[in-house]
Scaffold this motif. Structure first.
Motif, short mmCIF file in Angstrom:
data_model
loop_
_atom_site.label_atom_id
_atom_site.label_comp_id
_atom_site.label_asym_id
_atom_site.label_seq_id
_atom_site.Cartn_x
_atom_site.Cartn_y
_atom_site.Cartn_z
N PRO A 69 10.94 5.10 2.82
CA PRO A 69 10.79 4.42 4.11
C PRO A 69 10.80 5.38 5.29
O PRO A 69 10.07 5.18 6.27
N ALA A 70 11.60 6.46 5.21
CA ALA A 70 11.68 7.42 6.31
C ALA A 70 10.45 8.33 6.38
O ALA A 70 10.32 9.11 7.33
N ASN A 101 15.53 -0.21 11.58
CA ASN A 101 16.63 0.06 10.64
C ASN A 101 16.12 0.36 9.24
O ASN A 101 16.76 1.09 8.48
N ARG A 102 14.95 -0.18 8.89
CA ARG A 102 14.35 0.10 7.58
C ARG A 102 13.36 1.24 7.65
O ARG A 102 13.22 2.01 6.70
N TYR A 103 12.64 1.34 8.76
CA TYR A 103 11.60 2.36 8.91
C TYR A 103 11.87 3.15 10.20
O TYR A 103 11.46 2.74 11.29
N PRO A 104 12.57 4.29 10.08
CA PRO A 104 13.04 5.01 11.27
C PRO A 104 11.94 5.62 12.14
O PRO A 104 12.16 5.82 13.33
N VAL A 124 0.93 7.38 7.98
CA VAL A 124 1.01 6.82 9.33
C VAL A 124 0.19 5.54 9.39
O VAL A 124 -0.99 5.53 9.05
N MET A 125 0.85 4.47 9.81
CA MET A 125 0.18 3.18 9.97
C MET A 125 -0.09 2.93 11.45
O MET A 125 0.78 3.14 12.29
N ASP A 163 0.78 -1.24 0.00
CA ASP A 163 0.00 0.00 0.00
C ASP A 163 0.81 1.29 0.00
O ASP A 163 0.31 2.33 -0.41
N LEU A 164 2.06 1.25 0.48
CA LEU A 164 2.77 2.51 0.73
C LEU A 164 4.12 2.63 0.05
O LEU A 164 4.57 3.75 -0.25
#
Length: 370
Positions: free
Chosen positions: A211-212, A250-253, A289-290, A204-205
């Motif tokens: 990612p940031a 580490n992937r999504y700060p 925002v999830m 979806d995103l």
């Protein structure tokens, strides 16, 4: 209370084959008729609020009726006669866990559901049925709230009260008992939460946001900081969040814990609440925002209505942000399989151990004398 192991005359294999275990799967339950709101609220006030709020007992009935008016307005008028799906989902969880367990244990194991606040599945009603069906080994398994150190305490409270009422004669009918307090640190559950988040981002995103730029609010059941000395579940909930965050950050700060608190006056609740957590991430640059419930296994009005209200409030101030609301694990096949797996070693212990005879009449109070 004195417990004495029975000496069994037959061999271990015969004993194991004759033993049966009742798994008591416990959740809150939610009203399916608006007429039940006041009764539901009064029971919840007695069992939950009384442990952390300085509210005199006489005020519970009128307070429950006042809260029922707010509930009826929210569910009926604001949400088009909303009926919680919790009870139906919980039945699917019960059936799925039982199916997984019976693949291993056959009809020696049966799963019963009990709701803290909803007849005809109140703990004393279900335990009476378990006794009538001839079970004498019991596994108590609270499921709704993952950090169930505090919330499953009310399950034990209700079970103890029911077992006291069901005691007859000099020999208690329960010959063995085990308890699963929580699964906040189970590796399989942690990995499943991470997988669900990554899967949703990918579908979806990921094509529209760096990612940031993707904020992730991992939602836990809100906890009061002071609960009359009771362990309130904060430590376990925080650990659950930390374990999941460490696999994603580490992937999504942009990740934050978000506590689904109850707006109770005079009570200090865990922070940041879900709305504040989302605002913080937006301030740091989140364009999406999830909202991922990690502290709830079963959908309920908090994960549905409360999160809906929070997103609606955020949209008024930050309309440019994309909001994604994730479901609980509910009856996901992988979750039902792992939930059954967590029960297996306790069932094995109950089936293999010698029956224990408890005589309630031997219970005496010992007084300390200086």
């Amino acid at each position: 209370m004195v417990a004495t192991p029975e000496k069994l005359e037959h061999n271990h294999e015969q004993s194991s084959g004759q033993q049966r275990v009742a798994v008591l799967l416990m959740g809150y339950g939610e009203v399916e008729s608006y007429e039940d709101f006041a009764n539901y609220n009064e029971q919840a006030l007695h069992l939950l609020t009384a442990k952390f709020a300085p509210v005199p007992a006489w005020i519970y009935p009128p307070l429950a009726r006042i809260l029922a008016l707010f509930d009826r307005h929210e569910w009926g008028h604001q949400h088009n006669d909303f009926i919680s799906p919790h009870n139906a989902i919980f039945e699917k969880q019960r059936a799925g866990i039982e199916k997984n367990l019976q693949q291993k244990w056959g009809d020696r194991v049966q799963v019963f559901k009990a709701f803290n606040f909803c007849a005809p599945f109140l703990p004393h009603q279900v335990l009476a049925e378990i006794k009538n069906q001839g079970f004498d080994k019991l596994l108590i398994y609270p499921l709704l709230v993952v950090d169930s150190i505090f919330t499953s305490g009310i399950a034990i409270e209700q079970v103890n009260k029911a077992l006291s009422q069901l005691t007859d004669g000099s020999e208690h009918w329960v010959k063995g008992l085990r308890y699963i307090p929580s699964f906040y640190n189970e590796a399989a559950y942690i990995d499943m939460m991470v997988h669900l988040v990554e899967e949703k981002i990918a579908s979806d995103l990921a094509a529209a946001y760096l990612p940031a730029e993707i904020g992730i609010v991992l939602m836990n059941h809100g906890c009061p900081h002071k609960a009359k000395g009771f362990t309130s579940g904060i430590t376990e909930s925080q650990a659950l969040y930390d374990l999941i965050r460490d696999k994603l950050i580490n992937r999504y700060p942009l990740i934050s814990i978000g506590w689904l608190n109850h707006d109770t006056p005079l009570i200090e609740w865990t922070q940041p609440n879900v709305e504040q957590a989302a605002k913080n991430l937006i301030q740091l640059g989140a364009k999406a925002v999830m909202f991922m419930p990690i502290g709830f296994a079963t959908e309920n009005h908090e994960t549905l209505l409360d999160v809906h209200h929070i997103i609606h409030a955020l949209e008024k101030k930050h309309s440019q942000v994309n909001y994604v609301q994730m479901p609980c694990v509910n009856d996901h096949p992988d979750f039902l399989a792992m939930a059954a797996q967590w029960a297996n070693p306790h069932i094995a212990d109950l089936l293999s151990e010698e029956a224990t005879t408890v005589n309630p009449q031997l219970a005496v109070a010992h007084h300390h004398h200086h």
